[in-house]
Motif scaffolding. Structure first.
Motif, PDB file in Angstrom:
ATOM      1  N   CYS A 333      -7.822   0.299   0.767  1.00 25.26           N
ATOM      2  CA  CYS A 333      -8.148  -0.886  -0.028  1.00 25.26           C
ATOM      3  C   CYS A 333      -9.609  -1.252   0.223  1.00 25.26           C
ATOM      4  O   CYS A 333     -10.096  -1.147   1.353  1.00 25.26           O
ATOM      5  CB  CYS A 333      -7.257  -2.067   0.359  1.00 25.26           C
ATOM      6  SG  CYS A 333      -5.474  -1.751   0.240  1.00 25.26           S
ATOM      7  N   THR A 434      -1.281  -2.417   1.731  1.00 24.95           N
ATOM      8  CA  THR A 434      -1.296  -1.916   0.354  1.00 24.95           C
ATOM      9  C   THR A 434      -1.425  -3.005  -0.701  1.00 24.95           C
ATOM     10  O   THR A 434      -1.536  -2.687  -1.882  1.00 24.95           O
ATOM     11  CB  THR A 434      -0.003  -1.131   0.068  1.00 24.95           C
ATOM     12  OG1 THR A 434       1.136  -1.978   0.308  1.00 24.95           O
ATOM     13  CG2 THR A 434       0.096   0.104   0.955  1.00 24.95           C
ATOM     14  N   THR A 435      -1.413  -4.284  -0.315  1.00 25.62           N
ATOM     15  CA  THR A 435      -1.404  -5.353  -1.306  1.00 25.62           C
ATOM     16  C   THR A 435      -2.368  -6.469  -0.916  1.00 25.62           C
ATOM     17  O   THR A 435      -2.839  -6.549   0.215  1.00 25.62           O
ATOM     18  CB  THR A 435      -0.003  -5.967  -1.461  1.00 25.62           C
ATOM     19  OG1 THR A 435       0.373  -6.612  -0.228  1.00 25.62           O
ATOM     20  CG2 THR A 435       1.026  -4.908  -1.841  1.00 25.62           C
ATOM     21  N   TYR A 454      -1.266  -8.234  -5.915  1.00 26.00           N
ATOM     22  CA  TYR A 454      -1.786  -6.986  -6.493  1.00 26.00           C
ATOM     23  C   TYR A 454      -1.609  -5.839  -5.490  1.00 26.00           C
ATOM     24  O   TYR A 454      -1.642  -6.047  -4.275  1.00 26.00           O
ATOM     25  CB  TYR A 454      -3.282  -7.130  -6.802  1.00 26.00           C
ATOM     26  CG  TYR A 454      -3.573  -8.079  -7.936  1.00 26.00           C
ATOM     27  CD1 TYR A 454      -3.488  -7.687  -9.269  1.00 26.00           C
ATOM     28  CD2 TYR A 454      -3.941  -9.401  -7.678  1.00 26.00           C
ATOM     29  CE1 TYR A 454      -3.765  -8.562 -10.306  1.00 26.00           C
ATOM     30  CE2 TYR A 454      -4.228 -10.286  -8.723  1.00 26.00           C
ATOM     31  CZ  TYR A 454      -4.140  -9.855 -10.016  1.00 26.00           C
ATOM     32  OH  TYR A 454      -4.404 -10.727 -11.040  1.00 26.00           O
ATOM     33  N   THR A 455      -1.447  -4.635  -6.022  1.00 30.88           N
ATOM     34  CA  THR A 455      -1.372  -3.436  -5.216  1.00 30.88           C
ATOM     35  C   THR A 455      -2.711  -2.724  -5.253  1.00 30.88           C
ATOM     36  O   THR A 455      -3.321  -2.574  -6.308  1.00 30.88           O
ATOM     37  CB  THR A 455      -0.272  -2.498  -5.740  1.00 30.88           C
ATOM     38  OG1 THR A 455       0.990  -3.180  -5.685  1.00 30.88           O
ATOM     39  CG2 THR A 455      -0.187  -1.226  -4.892  1.00 30.88           C
ATOM     40  N   CYS A 456      -3.177  -2.275  -4.090  1.00 31.68           N
ATOM     41  CA  CYS A 456      -4.464  -1.598  -4.024  1.00 31.68           C
ATOM     42  C   CYS A 456      -4.423  -0.294  -4.824  1.00 31.68           C
ATOM     43  O   CYS A 456      -3.398   0.365  -4.932  1.00 31.68           O
ATOM     44  CB  CYS A 456      -4.824  -1.283  -2.569  1.00 31.68           C
ATOM     45  SG  CYS A 456      -5.051  -2.742  -1.535  1.00 31.68           S
TER      46      CYS A 456
END
Length: 457
Positions: A333, A434-435, A454-456
């Motif tokens: 990310c 991941t988020t 949101y998801t990376c």
């Protein structure tokens, strides 16, 4: 004005029965417990199912709430271990909630609530791993105040909240104490979840002696959230960012946690008569120049942060450094922050000086861009450098409400999803491997906006 209870209201028993009555009741109770004990152990209950021997894991943990009656009744008061301090919400409004961050991984077995006069008739106790999706642990539909002790619970997550849906009085919701029991991981998982506080456009030339001075209030809010570290998005000190002004104003508020701050400069840092960024560099030192330049990068968990100087986006050395830095990145990310936003609905509007940097970040699949400059809060849907909405785009947040005079919203830009002007506050960013998601929290401790998760890329 709500009536104030001098001590936490607790359920009490009636007058003591005679010894004979006590013996009879004890024998009857023993028989009943033998018959139904197995069932009781399998269900969550209030003050009746045997307290588990897990540890208190909520005391002193960061807390937020949907609102506060005033600044003396902040959500942290329900978790400070004191029986004489309390959280109180805005009066006359449903629903309301209070939330505690238990850390990266917690297993909850018991929740004890001690209500003030203003209690909840109906509420839920819920747990979440990300602060967005909630799992219900217990439900009350006929509350009568006093102490609610929910035992026999089974839940795993990072955040626990009490979500009130119906007040028991005309007032608000008020809790003397929220105690969460269970177990937590002693070592956070590698690259695990963490919280960051961010703001730009901070220290006007005023102090806490003036009730209209905002940066002492945003600094106090930032401290209450207790993040892993703090970001600033430029214009840290007004008007000309002199070293003497940094010491007189910024240092008294946001400077309290300077060692945990990762700043970038704004245009006001270039106005110093001693030279562009002179006072900024003298005040922050290696904190702002960890790699010898006013731009740098660092990692936290699975996140790579890039701090840039948007005053010199025409400097080929910074642009080449950015390309090289992103090429070396191994994190999943990426977040970048700098002062001048490419897109803004405020008085300064869009600033094309940032477009070349956006193109570099977008090509590297960066996720999040944080800016200041315009003195309002705004979030955008994912978009590309040309302003086209796209699922693989970057999310931009303007967070310029750290203390400088607010600007009006003027021309709403495409993909702008939420805009707030006139309310001072900070960004509370919650990031995982991941988020990412965030809240815009006002100095009154009320959450003014909650973003999607949101998801990376």
């Amino acid at each position: 004005m709500r009536p104030f209870a001098s001590v936490p209201p607790r359920r009490t028993t009636s007058a003591s029965p005679s010894p004979t009555t006590t013996t009879s009741l004890s024998l009857l109770l023993a028989v009943v417990l033998l018959l139904v004990g197995g069932l009781a152990l399998g269900l969550p209950d209030r003050a009746g199912a045997g307290v588990l021997a897990d540890s208190l894991i909520s005391q002193g943990r960061p807390a937020t709430s949907s609102s506060v009656e005033d600044s003396t009744f902040g959500p942290e008061k329900a978790f400070d271990g004191l029986a004489t301090t309390r959280w109180a919400s805005t009066e006359g409004v449903d629903p309301q909630w209070i939330r505690v961050d238990l850390g990266p991984s917690a297993t909850v077995s018991r929740v004890k609530l001690v209500w003030e006069v203003a209690y909840a008739k109906a509420y839920r106790v819920e747990i979440s791993s990300d602060g967005t999706t909630w799992t219900r642990l217990a439900t009350e539909t006929a509350g009568n105040g006093g102490t609610d002790d929910w035992t026999g619970l089974t839940g795993t997550g990072r955040y626990l909240r009490v979500y009130g849906t119906a007040r028991g009085t005309p007032y608000g919701y008020s809790l003397w104490t929220v105690e969460v029991y269970g177990t937590t991981s002693t070592t956070p998982p590698p690259g695990g979840a963490f919280t960051v506080v961010a703001a730009g456009d901070i220290a006007a030339q005023c102090t806490a002696s003036s009730s209209s001075c905002a940066h002492p209030k945003t600094a106090a809010l930032a401290q209450r959230i207790a993040p892993s570290f703090y970001l600033t998005m430029g214009d840290n000190q007004y008007d000309d960012a002199l070293l003497s002004d940094f010491r007189a104003y910024y240092d008294k508020t946001w400077g309290v946690f300077k060692a945990k701050t990762r700043p970038v400069p704004g245009n006001h840092e270039t106005y110093d008569p001693a030279g562009p960024l002179a006072g900024y560099q003298a005040y922050f030192g290696a904190i702002a120049y960890p790699q010898g330049k006013p731009y740098y990068s660092y990692d936290q968990g699975n996140w790579h942060f890039v701090a840039l100087d948007s005053n010199s986006f025409d400097d080929p050395a910074q642009i080449q450094w950015l390309k090289d830095d992103l090429a070396r990145n191994t994190k999943g990310c990426v977040a970048a922050y700098f002062h001048h936003p490419l897109y803004s609905s405020g008085g300064h509007g869009n600033d094309p000086v940032s477009r070349p940097v956006w193109r570099i970040l977008y090509a590297a699949k960066a996720d999040l861009v944080l800016n200041g400059h315009d003195h309002h809060y705004e979030r955008f849907a994912p978009q590309d450098p040309d302003g086209r909405a796209t699922a693989d785009g970057m999310v931009e947040i303007v967070g310029g409400m750290g203390g400088a005079e607010p600007y009006d919203i003027e021309t709403v830009q495409p993909n702008s999803q939420k805009r707030i002007s006139g309310t001072y506050g900070v960004l509370k960013l919650d990031l995982t491997d991941t988020t990412y998601t965030w809240q815009y929290v006002g100095t009154d401790d009320q959450v003014k906006d909650s973003a999607p998760t949101y998801t990376c890329h």
